[in-house]
Design an enzyme around this catalytic site. Structure first.
Site, short mmCIF file in Angstrom:
data_model
loop_
_atom_site.label_atom_id
_atom_site.label_comp_id
_atom_site.label_asym_id
_atom_site.label_seq_id
_atom_site.Cartn_x
_atom_site.Cartn_y
_atom_site.Cartn_z
N HIS A 306 64.82 32.29 81.38
CA HIS A 306 65.40 32.66 82.84
C HIS A 306 64.59 32.94 84.05
O HIS A 306 63.59 33.24 83.66
CB HIS A 306 66.05 34.69 82.65
CG HIS A 306 66.88 34.69 83.40
ND1 HIS A 306 67.08 35.09 84.34
CD2 HIS A 306 68.84 34.54 82.88
CE1 HIS A 306 68.28 35.42 85.05
NE2 HIS A 306 68.89 35.86 84.27
N ASP A 363 72.98 34.61 77.05
CA ASP A 363 74.33 33.25 76.80
C ASP A 363 73.35 32.76 74.63
O ASP A 363 74.33 32.17 74.11
CB ASP A 363 74.20 32.34 77.02
CG ASP A 363 74.87 31.93 78.62
OD1 ASP A 363 75.27 32.53 78.20
OD2 ASP A 363 74.46 31.64 79.84
N1 CMC Z 1 63.59 25.09 77.19
C1 CMC Z 1 62.31 24.16 76.99
N2 CMC Z 1 61.49 23.86 78.32
C2 CMC Z 1 61.91 25.46 79.46
C3 CMC Z 1 63.17 25.93 79.15
C4 CMC Z 1 64.22 25.92 77.80
N3 CMC Z 1 65.16 26.08 78.12
N4 CMC Z 1 63.62 26.85 80.55
C5 CMC Z 1 62.50 26.29 80.88
N5 CMC Z 1 61.42 25.61 80.39
C6 CMC Z 1 59.82 25.10 80.84
C7 CMC Z 1 60.65 24.00 82.02
O1 CMC Z 1 60.19 22.63 81.41
C8 CMC Z 1 59.15 24.81 83.02
O2 CMC Z 1 57.89 23.98 82.47
P1 CMC Z 1 57.01 23.78 83.13
O3 CMC Z 1 56.26 24.78 83.92
O4 CMC Z 1 55.60 23.01 82.20
O5 CMC Z 1 56.96 22.22 84.55
C9 CMC Z 1 58.71 25.89 82.59
O6 CMC Z 1 59.84 26.64 82.05
C10 CMC Z 1 59.96 27.02 83.66
O7 CMC Z 1 61.26 25.89 83.65
P2 CMC Z 1 62.39 25.75 85.19
O8 CMC Z 1 63.07 25.53 84.91
O9 CMC Z 1 60.61 25.93 86.39
O10 CMC Z 1 62.41 27.65 85.35
P3 CMC Z 1 63.75 28.08 86.29
O11 CMC Z 1 63.50 29.37 86.88
O12 CMC Z 1 63.82 26.83 87.50
O13 CMC Z 1 65.28 27.47 85.74
C11 CMC Z 1 66.81 28.09 83.40
C12 CMC Z 1 65.66 28.92 84.46
C13 CMC Z 1 67.36 29.38 83.08
C14 CMC Z 1 68.03 27.16 84.52
C15 CMC Z 1 66.15 27.35 82.80
O14 CMC Z 1 64.78 28.55 82.01
C16 CMC Z 1 66.47 26.47 81.33
O15 CMC Z 1 67.39 25.37 81.73
N6 CMC Z 1 67.46 27.62 80.26
C17 CMC Z 1 68.51 27.19 79.83
C18 CMC Z 1 69.77 27.01 79.88
C19 CMC Z 1 70.48 28.63 79.99
O16 CMC Z 1 69.96 29.08 78.99
N7 CMC Z 1 70.72 29.26 80.82
C20 CMC Z 1 71.68 30.39 80.94
C21 CMC Z 1 70.74 31.39 82.14
S1 CMC Z 1 71.14 32.77 81.37
C22 CMC Z 1 72.53 33.30 81.48
C23 CMC Z 1 73.83 32.90 83.33
O17 CMC Z 1 72.44 33.52 84.15
O18 CMC Z 1 74.19 32.51 83.79
#
Ligand code: CMC
Length: 427
Positions: A306, A363
């Site tokens: 998140h 989710d």
């Molecule tokens: N699986 C594997 N690796 C992950 C995941 C995941 N679900 N989420 C984040 N990471 C890793 C990412 O690859 C990065 O690694 P590194 O530092 O080595 O590059 C690190 O964790 C930080 O991730 P980020 O993408 O920079 O973080 P963010 O804050 O930009 O993204 C997020 C947050 C929710 C988009 C992301 O965690 C994600 O894609 N999760 C899966 C989709 C999901 O479940 N979304 C629902 C969010 S909650 C409901 C809502 O708000 O709608």
């Protein structure tokens, strides 16, 4: 003495005021940064940018706290019903009995949708995703309600709010009925907001409608848990679109499109699809954990991580407990629940996930409950939208009442410098 922050650049010092919130969050007020220093801040994804001051929702991602208007999400999910929470988010206080009854009555009075809207729905193929249909229908509502809201009039604002709260569930239910080839219907004045929604979605033309109370209670709780989450992607979209003084329905339609994406509300659909895929592949959670950690592999563990929570998402805790209860109450045995629990256990002990503070989010388990309630996978994000509607409305209302300026970020240009135009024949 009020606090300030000092920035030093090119040997010159600049002072900026600091804003402290009621929960002691601190923001540097850089409104004058460009004017005084000729600089802007650069923050793609707005990871460290506060877009507004808001009195609606507080969340502390490090401590796993979420509160609507000061009330803990755990208390609201346990003790309140969805319509009370809708009122609380939008108007700032829990309603008393009379206020709630009036609110419910006013919404019901607005729950008729112009019959001509059916022609618009008719134009969509049955294969259309319900979120695309819902966004279009919400936008189409403008054509049938063209007078713009006078935001300086509380009465006008209230009318627009009860109108969308009345019509939105009808539109959402119709997106499902179209998919299921069921005749389009309207609600029942005598039912509560959530039961009415359920009836509109599932009533069959040849069968008396009835529903297990456990189903309505579970739905009510899920809607409460999704009702607001401060400046997330769809809410920021609603505020941004609304900041141009586009109307409430246009702003909401844009918010629905933003919510649809798999990194946001679309994740609930993506989670179930992922769990099904793991099941069909033989249920080896370890294999998919390795894929999620492999930077060469685009696979992500959906429902994990998140932007703000770097601790357990408090909503996920409530939903996990609720999933166990609902499945037991309804006598549903869903093998993907075990796969989900297996994945969660592995992830919580895995270095990659621990280091990055990746926990299950709202989710991760919600889709399992939706499925147990008989809601098809493609409707999961529509259910999220139904829950988030009051949050979007509250945030739009707050933004308009505060007379916030139009949202218009800046950029750092990194393209070509000036070049001479070449006539077509010389290129
Ligand atoms: N699986 C594997 N690796 C992950 C995941 C995941 N679900 N989420 C984040 N990471 C890793 C990412 O690859 C990065 O690694 P590194 O530092 O080595 O590059 C690190 O964790 C930080 O991730 P980020 O993408 O920079 O973080 P963010 O804050 O930009 O993204 C997020 C947050 C929710 C988009 C992301 O965690 C994600 O894609 N999760 C899966 C989709 C999901 O479940 N979304 C629902 C969010 S909650 C409901 C809502 O708000 O709608």
């Amino acid at each position: 003495m009020s606090k300030t922050a000092t920035l030093e650049f090119d040997g010159k010092k600049y002072e900026f005021p600091v804003t402290v919130g009621t929960e002691d969050e601190i923001g540097i007020d850089i409104k004058k940064l460009r004017g005084e220093a000729g600089l802007i801040t650069l923050d793609p994804g707005f990871k460290n940018t506060g877009s507004c001051e808001s009195a609606i929702t507080f969340l502390d991602g490090e401590k796993g706290i979420l509160r609507y208007r000061g009330y803990a999400i755990e208390d609201l999910a346990e003790k309140a019903d969805f319509l009370e929470v809708v009122y609380l988010l939008i108007f700032g206080e829990l309603p008393n009995k009379e206020q709630l009854e009036k609110f419910n009555k006013d919404i019901k009075e607005q729950s008729h949708v112009d019959e001509e809207m059916k022609k618009i729905l008719d134009g969509f193929p049955k294969s259309a995703h319900p979120m695309g249909v819902l966004s279009s229908l919400t936008s189409a509502l403008i054509a049938f309600n063209p007078s713009s809201v006078d935001v300086s009039s509380e009465e006008d604002m209230y009318k627009a709010i009860v109108k969308i709260l009345g019509k939105f569930p009808v539109l959402a239910a119709w997106t499902l009925r179209k998919k299921n080839s069921l005749p389009l219907n309207y609600g029942d004045e005598d039912l509560g907001y959530v039961e009415n929604l359920h009836k509109m979605m599932f009533e069959k033309p040849n069968k008396a409608y009835s529903v297990d109370k456990a189903v309505i209670d579970a739905l009510d709780k899920l809607l409460i848990l999704h009702a607001d989450h401060e400046q997330n992607c769809s809410t920021s979209t609603v505020r941004m679109v609304g900041s141009s003084h586009a109307g409430l329905f246009a702003s909401l339609s844009a918010g629905i499109s933003a919510l649809w994406g798999p990194l946001h509300g679309g994740a609930n659909q993506a989670v179930i699809e992922m769990l099904e895929k793991i099941k069909e592949d033989g249920g080896d959670t370890h294999k998919f954990m390795q894929k999620a950690k492999d930077k060469e592999d685009p696979f992500r563990l959906m429902g994990f991580g998140h932007r703000v929570y770097k601790n357990f998402d408090p909503r996920a805790k409530i939903i996990k407990k609720s999933a166990d209860e609902v499945l037991a109450q309804l006598g549903v045995d869903d093998p993907v629940l075990d796969i989900a629990k297996g994945l969660e256990k592995e992830a919580l002990e895995d270095d990659y996930f621990v280091k990055r503070k990746l926990y299950p989010n709202v989710d991760f388990y919600s889709g399992i409950i939706y499925r147990a309630l008989g809601i098809p996978v493609e409707m999961f994000t529509v259910m999220f939208a139904l829950g988030r509607l009051p949050g979007w409305i509250a945030q739009w209302r707050e933004m308009r009442l505060k007379k916030e300026p139009i949202g218009r970020p800046r950029q750092i240009y990194v393209g070509e410098n000036h070049r001479e135009y070449k006539p077509l024949g010389n290129r």
